[in-house]
Enzyme design. Structure first.
Site, PDB file in Angstrom:
ATOM      1  N   THR A 219       7.969 -50.650 -63.358  1.00  0.00           N
ATOM      2  CA  THR A 219       7.193 -49.514 -62.348  1.00  0.00           C
ATOM      3  C   THR A 219       7.556 -49.465 -60.879  1.00  0.00           C
ATOM      4  O   THR A 219       7.876 -50.687 -60.572  1.00  0.00           O
ATOM      5  CB  THR A 219       5.787 -49.836 -62.485  1.00  0.00           C
ATOM      6  OG1 THR A 219       4.978 -48.636 -61.664  1.00  0.00           O
ATOM      7  CG2 THR A 219       5.295 -51.164 -62.142  1.00  0.00           C
ATOM      8  N   GLY A 220       7.822 -48.569 -60.558  1.00  0.00           N
ATOM      9  CA  GLY A 220       7.937 -48.236 -59.074  1.00  0.00           C
ATOM     10  C   GLY A 220       9.061 -47.008 -58.800  1.00  0.00           C
ATOM     11  O   GLY A 220       8.947 -45.980 -59.636  1.00  0.00           O
TER      12      GLY A 220
ATOM     13  N   GLY B  77      12.681 -40.269 -64.295  1.00  0.00           N
ATOM     14  CA  GLY B  77      12.815 -41.443 -63.505  1.00  0.00           C
ATOM     15  C   GLY B  77      13.408 -42.420 -64.439  1.00  0.00           C
ATOM     16  O   GLY B  77      14.117 -42.341 -65.434  1.00  0.00           O
ATOM     17  N   ASP B  78      13.043 -43.688 -64.259  1.00  0.00           N
ATOM     18  CA  ASP B  78      13.667 -44.820 -65.047  1.00  0.00           C
ATOM     19  C   ASP B  78      12.885 -45.313 -66.033  1.00  0.00           C
ATOM     20  O   ASP B  78      13.233 -45.868 -67.032  1.00  0.00           O
ATOM     21  CB  ASP B  78      13.665 -46.090 -63.947  1.00  0.00           C
ATOM     22  CG  ASP B  78      12.147 -46.447 -63.469  1.00  0.00           C
ATOM     23  OD1 ASP B  78      11.301 -45.304 -63.204  1.00  0.00           O
ATOM     24  OD2 ASP B  78      11.813 -47.772 -63.713  1.00  0.00           O
TER      25      ASP B  78
ATOM     26  N   THR C 137       2.561 -45.983 -63.586  1.00  0.00           N
ATOM     27  CA  THR C 137       3.076 -45.982 -64.894  1.00  0.00           C
ATOM     28  C   THR C 137       2.604 -47.276 -65.575  1.00  0.00           C
ATOM     29  O   THR C 137       1.921 -48.310 -65.025  1.00  0.00           O
ATOM     30  CB  THR C 137       4.727 -46.311 -64.659  1.00  0.00           C
ATOM     31  OG1 THR C 137       5.144 -45.092 -64.068  1.00  0.00           O
ATOM     32  CG2 THR C 137       5.382 -46.843 -65.780  1.00  0.00           C
TER      33      THR C 137
ATOM     34  N   GLY D 294      11.717 -45.064 -59.259  1.00  0.00           N
ATOM     35  CA  GLY D 294      12.329 -44.921 -60.464  1.00  0.00           C
ATOM     36  C   GLY D 294      13.833 -44.802 -60.081  1.00  0.00           C
ATOM     37  O   GLY D 294      14.898 -45.332 -60.721  1.00  0.00           O
TER      38      GLY D 294
ATOM     39  N   ARG E 293      13.362 -33.593 -62.857  1.00  0.00           N
ATOM     40  CA  ARG E 293      13.676 -35.012 -62.557  1.00  0.00           C
ATOM     41  C   ARG E 293      13.299 -36.008 -63.642  1.00  0.00           C
ATOM     42  O   ARG E 293      11.931 -35.654 -64.081  1.00  0.00           O
ATOM     43  CB  ARG E 293      12.900 -35.315 -61.329  1.00  0.00           C
ATOM     44  CG  ARG E 293      13.189 -36.885 -60.657  1.00  0.00           C
ATOM     45  CD  ARG E 293      11.817 -37.762 -61.069  1.00  0.00           C
ATOM     46  NE  ARG E 293      12.083 -39.072 -60.326  1.00  0.00           N
ATOM     47  CZ  ARG E 293      11.284 -39.965 -60.736  1.00  0.00           C
ATOM     48  NH1 ARG E 293      10.461 -39.947 -61.553  1.00  0.00           N
ATOM     49  NH2 ARG E 293      11.670 -41.079 -60.132  1.00  0.00           N
TER      50      ARG E 293
HETATM   51  N1  ASP Z   1       8.951 -45.511 -62.187  1.00  0.00           N
HETATM   52  C1  ASP Z   1       8.298 -44.205 -62.287  1.00  0.00           C
HETATM   53  C2  ASP Z   1       9.291 -43.234 -62.025  1.00  0.00           C
HETATM   54  O1  ASP Z   1      10.061 -43.303 -61.219  1.00  0.00           O
HETATM   55  C3  ASP Z   1       7.062 -44.278 -61.669  1.00  0.00           C
HETATM   56  C4  ASP Z   1       6.021 -45.333 -61.706  1.00  0.00           C
HETATM   57  O2  ASP Z   1       6.471 -46.433 -61.863  1.00  0.00           O
HETATM   58  O3  ASP Z   1       4.747 -45.135 -61.741  1.00  0.00           O
HETATM   59  O4  ASP Z   1       9.276 -42.379 -62.751  1.00  0.00           O
END
Ligand code: ASP
Length: 365
Positions: A250-251, A229-230, A199, A253, A227
């Protein structure tokens, strides 16, 4: 905001409380920016010298684009958009072109943006065919009465606003197609195939003391059932508040949503000196209507970088305790550009008016 600084310091002196002086980046007219291109299992031994160099060059390009806006007196909002758009176009990152594929083999993009001056925000979720989802998120903020639009409706709004659209093949890369196929064939989880998240995001403080945060992503490989994400969730993946900080995450989510990471970090920083703020506020003279003649807030207390880092690390530790992983970039209202992660790496960069200008990949850099 800066105008409040001197009276607040006087109030502090009256209380005989000694606080660290503000960071150099907090000097009148100072600016600061941090960017990320995703956290994850990023180990030196798995990167070729060419890959390492390609990521660093891409990060530096994005950082330079954002820093140039700030150096020339532009707004934090313009700076983060300028930093994020080249990463949305770059197939190295999981945002815009080169985003990961859903279970059905499509690309569904999420993005959000927040203005710390007004706490206005805009977000889009599950959109396809939009070249710059971060720009669309900003349009939602400025040109719609809503904060978050999803799917077909968001795309119709994008078309109405004349945003740049691209065909599906522009976004799709062989590398992401391989990841999805491997995931299905070997019944792997998104974390097994992706190992890194990818991300992109940016946070900034401009010369006027205004802050902004933005995040853009394709989400996680093999995501299903719409779905989200965050990244497009204000308070989870993105938050900005002039009184405290700007955050982009980022992580994994699902965990960042459950912890409310971005808002939690800003709240912790805002309340770090709560008792002292209240005491200082109590010494502020009142006007003839009994209202305080100025409002004291946390940024006037010269929060030290190490204290801010402790609070940010504590929130990432909470994500870890629940079983999630990832990282954040944060710029505080003092101008500290900070990172925190519980992964072995995070593509990242930071620059300030004090001459900081660096990009990094591995956690130990
Ligand atoms: N945080 C993002 C998600 O969960 C993924 C990412 O950080 O690459 O959609």
């Amino acid at each position: 905001m800066r105008g409040f600084f001197i009276p607040a310091i006087r109030a502090l002196t009256a209380l005989s409380v000694l606080f660290a002086l503000p960071a150099a980046a907090q000097e009148e007219g100072g600016w600061s920016i941090a960017i990320h291109g995703g956290a994850g299992t990023i180990a030196r031994e798995n990167m070729t010298a060419e890959q390492d160099a390609a990521y660093r060059a891409a990060l530096q390009r994005a950082l330079d684009a954002g820093a140039t806006v700030l150096r020339e007196g532009g707004s934090a909002m313009d700076a983060i958009q300028a930093a994020i758009e080249p990463m949305e176009d770059d197939p190295l990152f999981n945002a815009g072109r080169g985003a990961v594929l859903t279970w059905d083999g499509d690309i569904e993009l999420d993005a959000s943006i927040m203005d710390g001056r007004t706490r206005d925000a805009g977000a889009v979720a599950g959109v396809t065919g939009i070249r710059h989802p971060i720009e669309l998120a900003r349009k939602v903020m400025t040109d719609s009465p809503h904060v978050m639009l999803a799917g077909d409706g968001a795309e119709a709004f994008a078309a109405e606003q004349g945003l740049e659209l691209m065909p599906p093949e522009w976004f799709e890369t062989e590398r992401r197609r391989d990841s999805l196929e491997r995931m299905k064939a070997q019944r792997l989880s998104a974390l097994d195939v992706d190992v890194k998240f990818g991300t992109v995001g940016a946070v900034a403080l401009d010369r006027d003391g205004n802050m902004a945060a933005g995040t853009s992503t394709g989400g996680m490989t093999g995501k299903r059932w719409g779905r989200i994400g965050d990244a497009p969730i204000i308070g989870a993946g993105t938050y900005a508040d002039n009184r405290a900080c700007a955050v982009s995450a980022t992580g994994w989510g699902e965990f960042f949503i459950r912890v409310g990471v971005a808002h939690e970090i800003c709240t912790r920083l805002r309340y770090r000196y709560r008792a002292e703020i209240e005491a200082a506020q109590a010494t502020v003279p009142l006007d003839e209507e009994g209202m305080p003649t100025y409002i004291v807030h946390a940024s006037e207390f010269g929060l030290e970088a190490t204290h801010a880092q402790e609070e940010i690390d504590a929130v990432i530790a909470e994500v870890g305790a629940l079983g999630g992983d990832g990282g954040v970039i944060v710029v505080t209202s003092e101008g500290y550009p900070l990172f925190s992660m519980n992964t072995s790496g995070m593509y990242r960069g930071r620059a300030t008016s004090d001459g900081v200008n660096e990009v990094a990949i591995y956690a130990d850099e």
